[in-house]
Motif scaffolding. Sequence first.
Motif: not given
Length: 120
Positions: A37-39, A90-93, A114-116
Amino acid sequence: VQLQASGGGSVQAGDSLRLSCAGSDRTFSSYAIGWFRQAPGKEREFLGAVSWSGDSTNYADSVKGRFTISKDNTKNTAYLQMSSLKPEDTAVYYCAGGVGHGLGVKYDYWGQGTQVTVSS
């Protein structure tokens, strides 16, 4: 192989969410699958991985006990089950595929992310 992550969305803190990583062809079964993931403003973070067979997994300490990774080679799909979600999740996974074992996997194939979003 092409990978496509899906299942992201907006949830409340404490909720659960399952992400999927679909592989484009049967070579999917040959690859270990890792989740990252990347926030915003942060570096990409390794979350965990599942072996090519689906028999073994490893996790980062930050998500151990809350996230579960699995792989179903009959469906060319891997999963990231997330529970007790926190706003800091919260991040893009992303999912990625590669060869190797454990922390030595070299990830050559990446999904689009995919955004969470987890709200408090």
